[in-house]
Design an enzyme around this catalytic site. Structure first.
Site, PDB file in Angstrom:
ATOM      1  CB  SER A  29      31.489  41.850  42.046  1.00  0.00           C
ATOM      2  OG  SER A  29      32.808  41.699  42.539  1.00  0.00           O
ATOM      3  CB  SER A  59      45.337  28.304  41.573  1.00  0.00           C
ATOM      4  OG  SER A  59      46.207  28.452  40.473  1.00  0.00           O
ATOM      5  CE1 TYR A  63      46.046  33.440  43.332  1.00  0.00           C
ATOM      6  CE2 TYR A  63      47.179  31.728  42.087  1.00  0.00           C
ATOM      7  CZ  TYR A  63      46.028  32.458  42.357  1.00  0.00           C
ATOM      8  OH  TYR A  63      44.874  32.203  41.644  1.00  0.00           O
ATOM      9  CB  ALA A 113      52.128  29.460  50.242  1.00  0.00           C
ATOM     10  CB  ALA A 114      47.232  31.363  49.530  1.00  0.00           C
ATOM     11  CE  LYS A 115      43.870  30.926  44.801  1.00  0.00           C
ATOM     12  NZ  LYS A 115      42.430  31.107  45.084  1.00  0.00           N
ATOM     13  CB  ILE A 123      40.406  31.479  33.999  1.00  0.00           C
ATOM     14  CG1 ILE A 123      40.536  30.024  34.517  1.00  0.00           C
ATOM     15  CG2 ILE A 123      38.980  31.789  33.568  1.00  0.00           C
ATOM     16  CD1 ILE A 123      40.177  28.930  33.535  1.00  0.00           C
TER      17      ILE A 123
HETATM   18  P1  NAP Z   1      39.123  38.743  39.620  1.00  0.00           P
HETATM   19  O1  NAP Z   1      38.568  38.901  38.245  1.00  0.00           O
HETATM   20  O2  NAP Z   1      40.257  39.624  40.039  1.00  0.00           O
HETATM   21  O3  NAP Z   1      37.910  38.937  40.673  1.00  0.00           O
HETATM   22  C1  NAP Z   1      38.176  38.837  42.032  1.00  0.00           C
HETATM   23  C2  NAP Z   1      36.885  38.890  42.813  1.00  0.00           C
HETATM   24  O4  NAP Z   1      37.203  38.714  44.205  1.00  0.00           O
HETATM   25  C3  NAP Z   1      36.138  40.206  42.709  1.00  0.00           C
HETATM   26  O5  NAP Z   1      34.756  39.930  42.758  1.00  0.00           O
HETATM   27  C4  NAP Z   1      36.578  40.960  43.963  1.00  0.00           C
HETATM   28  O6  NAP Z   1      35.637  41.926  44.404  1.00  0.00           O
HETATM   29  C5  NAP Z   1      36.685  39.816  44.956  1.00  0.00           C
HETATM   30  N1  NAP Z   1      37.578  40.061  46.078  1.00  0.00           N
HETATM   31  C6  NAP Z   1      38.914  40.333  46.055  1.00  0.00           C
HETATM   32  N2  NAP Z   1      39.388  40.455  47.297  1.00  0.00           N
HETATM   33  C7  NAP Z   1      38.338  40.265  48.143  1.00  0.00           C
HETATM   34  C8  NAP Z   1      38.179  40.272  49.543  1.00  0.00           C
HETATM   35  N3  NAP Z   1      39.206  40.506  50.362  1.00  0.00           N
HETATM   36  N4  NAP Z   1      36.936  40.035  50.054  1.00  0.00           N
HETATM   37  C9  NAP Z   1      35.883  39.813  49.243  1.00  0.00           C
HETATM   38  N5  NAP Z   1      35.970  39.793  47.906  1.00  0.00           N
HETATM   39  C10 NAP Z   1      37.182  40.019  47.369  1.00  0.00           C
HETATM   40  O7  NAP Z   1      39.605  37.259  39.892  1.00  0.00           O
HETATM   41  P2  NAP Z   1      39.302  35.896  39.093  1.00  0.00           P
HETATM   42  O8  NAP Z   1      40.332  35.733  38.050  1.00  0.00           O
HETATM   43  O9  NAP Z   1      37.869  35.831  38.746  1.00  0.00           O
HETATM   44  O10 NAP Z   1      39.654  34.823  40.243  1.00  0.00           O
HETATM   45  C11 NAP Z   1      38.651  34.239  41.067  1.00  0.00           C
HETATM   46  C12 NAP Z   1      39.290  33.119  41.874  1.00  0.00           C
HETATM   47  O11 NAP Z   1      39.854  32.153  40.980  1.00  0.00           O
HETATM   48  C13 NAP Z   1      40.438  33.575  42.772  1.00  0.00           C
HETATM   49  O12 NAP Z   1      40.432  32.844  43.975  1.00  0.00           O
HETATM   50  C14 NAP Z   1      41.669  33.217  41.956  1.00  0.00           C
HETATM   51  O13 NAP Z   1      42.805  33.039  42.759  1.00  0.00           O
HETATM   52  C15 NAP Z   1      41.212  31.931  41.305  1.00  0.00           C
HETATM   53  N6  NAP Z   1      41.948  31.577  40.098  1.00  0.00           N
HETATM   54  C16 NAP Z   1      41.947  32.394  39.006  1.00  0.00           C
HETATM   55  C17 NAP Z   1      42.667  32.004  37.876  1.00  0.00           C
HETATM   56  C18 NAP Z   1      42.698  32.847  36.625  1.00  0.00           C
HETATM   57  O14 NAP Z   1      43.442  32.478  35.694  1.00  0.00           O
HETATM   58  N7  NAP Z   1      41.951  33.931  36.524  1.00  0.00           N
HETATM   59  C19 NAP Z   1      43.390  30.812  37.884  1.00  0.00           C
HETATM   60  C20 NAP Z   1      43.369  30.022  39.012  1.00  0.00           C
HETATM   61  C21 NAP Z   1      42.640  30.397  40.114  1.00  0.00           C
HETATM   62  P3  NAP Z   1      35.588  43.454  43.784  1.00  0.00           P
HETATM   63  O15 NAP Z   1      34.909  43.338  42.440  1.00  0.00           O
HETATM   64  O16 NAP Z   1      34.775  44.231  44.755  1.00  0.00           O
HETATM   65  O17 NAP Z   1      36.991  43.900  43.666  1.00  0.00           O
END
Ligand code: NAP
Length: 247
Positions: free
Chosen positions: A14, A142, A155, A157-159, A188
């Protein structure tokens, strides 16, 4: 690169990186199931964009951390879209804090969402992919899971677990025609990183060879490649998308 006739399920589709992945896969021809936790308005906006591209789309609300819910979500995808060819485990959260102050619930929330969620969805989807002897799974890890990060023991540990999981499952499912890879984004620009203080962001950008944060589409492009037939001979790998932050 075409995904015509494929069905993809993207968790956390989303917002942020997940939204960019949904749009990239739909643009390549896939029908899409968008999972989200609670933000229906955001999910509906993404679905409208997918529909405008002429693809089928369904919304699948639910918590990936809940095993029963995750299994039901995969069954819903197969029932409503006919099958599941691609699973992108993208949903993730942060609950940052120094180890000595980290609450047990913050550890549990991050581990269950970011790691158990990957297990839940992969296990349920693998059952169907094994029957059709084909499938692509990409887990969003990540760079923090490789290099560690102060205030992110949960975080990281999970990743890191996500990467070990990816390699193990890649070995298990290779003979069934299923590729399992991970993408490790660096820094990002999304809602997740918007909460960081400006000073932290500046310091982080200064440490990136390409000198700026990545966009969600940078990660989506890597996922698109890994789920395509062009990446058919790649499995068990982790592709860093980080502007050179970790090398
Ligand atoms: P974000 O903007 O916070 O979006 C998180 C998304 O995950 C939203 O669609 C949210 O749904 C959904 N979500 C959260 N908890 C959930 C659950 N328990 N069940 C189902 N859906 C859930 O995050 P993002 O930055 O795009 O990150 C996406 C992925 O990339 C994550 O795994 C994050 O750890 C990884 N990542 C991000 C970065 C970064 O710099 N941003 C770097 C490394 C890795 P709702 O809209 O309904 O809340």
């Amino acid at each position: 690169m075409t995904l015509d006739g494929k069905v993809a399920f993207v968790t956390g589709g989303s917002r942020g990186i997940g939204k960019a992945i949904v749009l990239a896969l739909a643009n390549a021809g896939a029908d899409i199931a968008i999972n989200y936790a609670g933000n229906l308005t955001a999910a509906e906006e993404v679905a409208e964009q997918v529909t405008a591209m002429g693809r089928k789309v369904i919304l699948v609300q639910g918590d990936v951390a809940n095993t029963t819910t995750a299994t039901e979500m995969i069954e819903k995808v197969v029932t409503e879209l006919g099958k599941i060819d691609i699973l992108v485990n993208n949903a993730g959260i942060t609950r940052d804090g120094l180890l000595v102050r980290m609450k047990e619930e913050d550890w549990d929330a991050v581990l269950t969402t970011n790691l158990k969620g990957v297990f839940n969805c992969t296990k349920a989807a693998a059952k169907h992919m094994m029957k059709q002897k084909a499938g692509k799974i990409v887990n969003i890890s990540s760079v923090v899971g490789i290099m560690g990060n102060a205030s992110q023991a949960n975080y990281a540990a999970a990743k890191a677990g996500c990467i070990g999981f990816t390699k193990s499952v890649a070995k298990e499912l290779a003979s069934r025609g299923i590729n399992v890879n991970a993408v490790a984004p660096g820094f990002i620009a999304t809602d997740m990183t918007k909460v960081l203080p400006e000073k932290v962001v500046e310091k982080m950008a200064a440490g990136i060879p390409l000198k700026h944060a990545g966009e969600p589409k940078d990660v989506a492009n890597a996922v698109l490649f890994l789920v395509s037939e062009e990446a058919a001979y790649i499995t068990g790998q982790t592709l860093n998308v980080d502007g050179g932050m970790l090398m």
